[in-house]
Design a protein around this motif. Structure first.
Motif, PDB file in Angstrom:
ATOM      1  N   UNK A 119       4.564   9.599   3.359  1.00  0.00           N
ATOM      2  CA  UNK A 119       3.464   9.645   2.382  1.00  0.00           C
ATOM      3  C   UNK A 119       3.903   9.137   1.014  1.00  0.00           C
ATOM      4  N   UNK A 120       3.062   8.344   0.405  1.00  0.00           N
ATOM      5  CA  UNK A 120       3.282   7.807  -0.946  1.00  0.00           C
ATOM      6  C   UNK A 120       4.476   6.854  -1.039  1.00  0.00           C
ATOM      7  N   UNK A 121       4.904   6.306   0.071  1.00  0.00           N
ATOM      8  CA  UNK A 121       5.990   5.324   0.079  1.00  0.00           C
ATOM      9  C   UNK A 121       5.381   3.919   0.011  1.00  0.00           C
ATOM     10  N   UNK A 122       5.671   3.196  -1.049  1.00  0.00           N
ATOM     11  CA  UNK A 122       5.135   1.841  -1.145  1.00  0.00           C
ATOM     12  C   UNK A 122       5.780   0.970  -0.068  1.00  0.00           C
ATOM     13  N   UNK A 123       4.962   0.154   0.586  1.00  0.00           N
ATOM     14  CA  UNK A 123       5.487  -0.725   1.628  1.00  0.00           C
ATOM     15  C   UNK A 123       4.484  -1.839   1.909  1.00  0.00           C
ATOM     16  N   UNK A 124       4.973  -2.842   2.596  1.00  0.00           N
ATOM     17  CA  UNK A 124       4.117  -3.908   3.096  1.00  0.00           C
ATOM     18  C   UNK A 124       4.850  -4.573   4.252  1.00  0.00           C
ATOM     19  N   UNK A 125       4.100  -5.224   5.115  1.00  0.00           N
ATOM     20  CA  UNK A 125       4.723  -5.917   6.236  1.00  0.00           C
ATOM     21  C   UNK A 125       3.767  -6.956   6.783  1.00  0.00           C
ATOM     22  N   UNK A 126       4.318  -7.915   7.487  1.00  0.00           N
ATOM     23  CA  UNK A 126       3.488  -8.940   8.097  1.00  0.00           C
ATOM     24  C   UNK A 126       4.282  -9.650   9.198  1.00  0.00           C
ATOM     25  N   UNK A 127       3.612 -10.087  10.250  1.00  0.00           N
ATOM     26  CA  UNK A 127       4.307 -10.802  11.321  1.00  0.00           C
ATOM     27  C   UNK A 127       4.637 -12.233  10.924  1.00  0.00           C
ATOM     28  N   UNK A 128       5.659 -12.776  11.557  1.00  0.00           N
ATOM     29  CA  UNK A 128       6.040 -14.174  11.374  1.00  0.00           C
ATOM     30  C   UNK A 128       4.973 -15.049  12.029  1.00  0.00           C
ATOM     31  N   UNK A 138       0.831  -1.198   0.000  1.00  0.00           N
ATOM     32  CA  UNK A 138       0.000   0.000   0.000  1.00  0.00           C
ATOM     33  C   UNK A 138       0.872   1.258   0.000  1.00  0.00           C
ATOM     34  N   UNK A 139       0.217   2.403  -0.222  1.00  0.00           N
ATOM     35  CA  UNK A 139       0.817   3.720  -0.048  1.00  0.00           C
ATOM     36  C   UNK A 139      -0.142   4.534   0.808  1.00  0.00           C
ATOM     37  N   UNK A 140       0.394   5.181   1.830  1.00  0.00           N
ATOM     38  CA  UNK A 140      -0.422   6.020   2.708  1.00  0.00           C
ATOM     39  C   UNK A 140      -0.343   7.470   2.261  1.00  0.00           C
ATOM     40  N   UNK A 141      -1.362   8.238   2.640  1.00  0.00           N
ATOM     41  CA  UNK A 141      -1.360   9.666   2.339  1.00  0.00           C
ATOM     42  C   UNK A 141      -0.635  10.462   3.419  1.00  0.00           C
ATOM     43  N   UNK A 142      -0.305   9.800   4.525  1.00  0.00           N
ATOM     44  CA  UNK A 142       0.290  10.512   5.659  1.00  0.00           C
ATOM     45  C   UNK A 142       1.489   9.736   6.196  1.00  0.00           C
ATOM     46  N   UNK A 143       2.135  10.289   7.213  1.00  0.00           N
ATOM     47  CA  UNK A 143       3.239   9.617   7.890  1.00  0.00           C
ATOM     48  C   UNK A 143       2.676   8.621   8.895  1.00  0.00           C
ATOM     49  N   UNK A 144       3.470   7.606   9.216  1.00  0.00           N
ATOM     50  CA  UNK A 144       3.056   6.676  10.266  1.00  0.00           C
ATOM     51  C   UNK A 144       4.294   6.117  10.956  1.00  0.00           C
TER      52      UNK A 144
END
Length: 296
Positions: free
Chosen positions: A95-104, A58-64
């Protein structure tokens, strides 16, 4: 509000007036994903703009600021590139940084997050306080940061007047603490001790016309290497640090006694009163005479 009534996931709205503060928070939360989970993220409580499928990212519109406080998992910088993340890792998403993550699946994890936007935050990143190429900050599990997330969740749930400003302060503080812990982690103990020792030497010999080269010699370090490490650790050069301490002492003397400017200049090791006045104005915006008139 009772603790049992507090929801661990909260999405917020902000007014035009809130936005004028420079930082607004749009989400804050905490979620524990148990090991051997069936689906991630759980399909509950997340608006469409925040929900994502790990395989698509995803890409977010804001910082997180995503903080992993227990367990481990994988963070994807692109569909083909990934790295392990574990407890104590802070992920700063832009913002607008493509990323993904998931736990083991073998461990699951506990994640905490706070999302925000605003001109004040834009300036932090635009002015290079954070490395554009760095997303993961391995700061360790810090109880004070965990407490700030918990407090943010509580404040967000109460939604009292001024809560956006309270939450903005928390987001800003977490960001600053991340920078602090990451910055200091980069220095090994031996180097820290040498720079701390150098700072003590400077303070103890401030009135003895000590030079940065003298300090480097006393801690058995070449001047070029000492200057580089000192600036990385403190943010200023050794010469700048010495000048700042001298001007701080000058301000104290000028505001607390009737000693004249010339005597203060010589006391602090400035042989030329004109040069002293020039340096003083550079650091304070006022000449010594102007400063004394205002504060004495």
């Amino acid at each position: 509000m009772k603790t049992s009534d507090i929801k661990n996931i909260k999405y917020l709205i902000s007014s035009r007036h809130d936005k004028d503060w420079g930082i607004t928070v749009n989400t804050v939360g905490c979620e524990t994903i148990e090991k051997n989970y069936e689906k991630y993220p759980p399909r509950k409580e997340h608006p469409v703009q925040f929900f994502f499928t790990p395989s698509k990212g995803r890409k977010l519109e804001s910082y997180q600021l995503l903080y992993i406080v227990k367990g481990k998992g994988t963070f994807f910088t692109s569909p083909e590139e990934s790295m392990e993340i574990k407890e104590g890792d802070m992920i700063i998403l832009r913002p607008q940084q493509w990323h993904s993550y998931m736990p083991d699946k073998k461990t699951g994890w506990k994640e905490m997050w706070i999302g925000f936007e605003g001109t004040n935050m834009d300036s932090r990143f635009k002015n290079n306080f954070f490395n554009k190429k760095q997303t993961i900050y391995r700061i360790g599990v810090q109880d004070n940061i965990v407490s700030l997330y918990d407090q943010a969740i509580k404040v967000a749930n109460e939604e009292k007047a001024g809560c956006q400003q309270f939450l903005a302060g928390i987001a800003n503080l977490i960001l600053g603490m991340t920078m602090y812990y990451d910055y200091n982690r980069c220095f090994d103990t031996a180097k820290k001790e040498q720079i701390d020792k150098a700072k003590i030497i400077i303070r103890e010999n401030l009135l003895k016309e000590i030079t940065p080269e003298d300090v480097a010699s006393r801690i058995n370090m070449s001047y070029s290497w000492f200057r580089k490490l000192f600036k990385e650790y403190t943010g200023v050069s050794p010469a700048h640090y010495i000048q700042e301490l001298k001007i701080k002492e000058a301000k104290h003397i000028l505001s607390e006694s009737d000693i004249n400017i010339k005597e203060v200049s010589f006391y602090l090791g400035f042989d030329d009163i004109a040069y002293f006045s020039k340096v003083f104005k550079k650091y304070t915006g006022l000449t010594p005479i102007e400063y004394k008139k205002i504060y004495y």
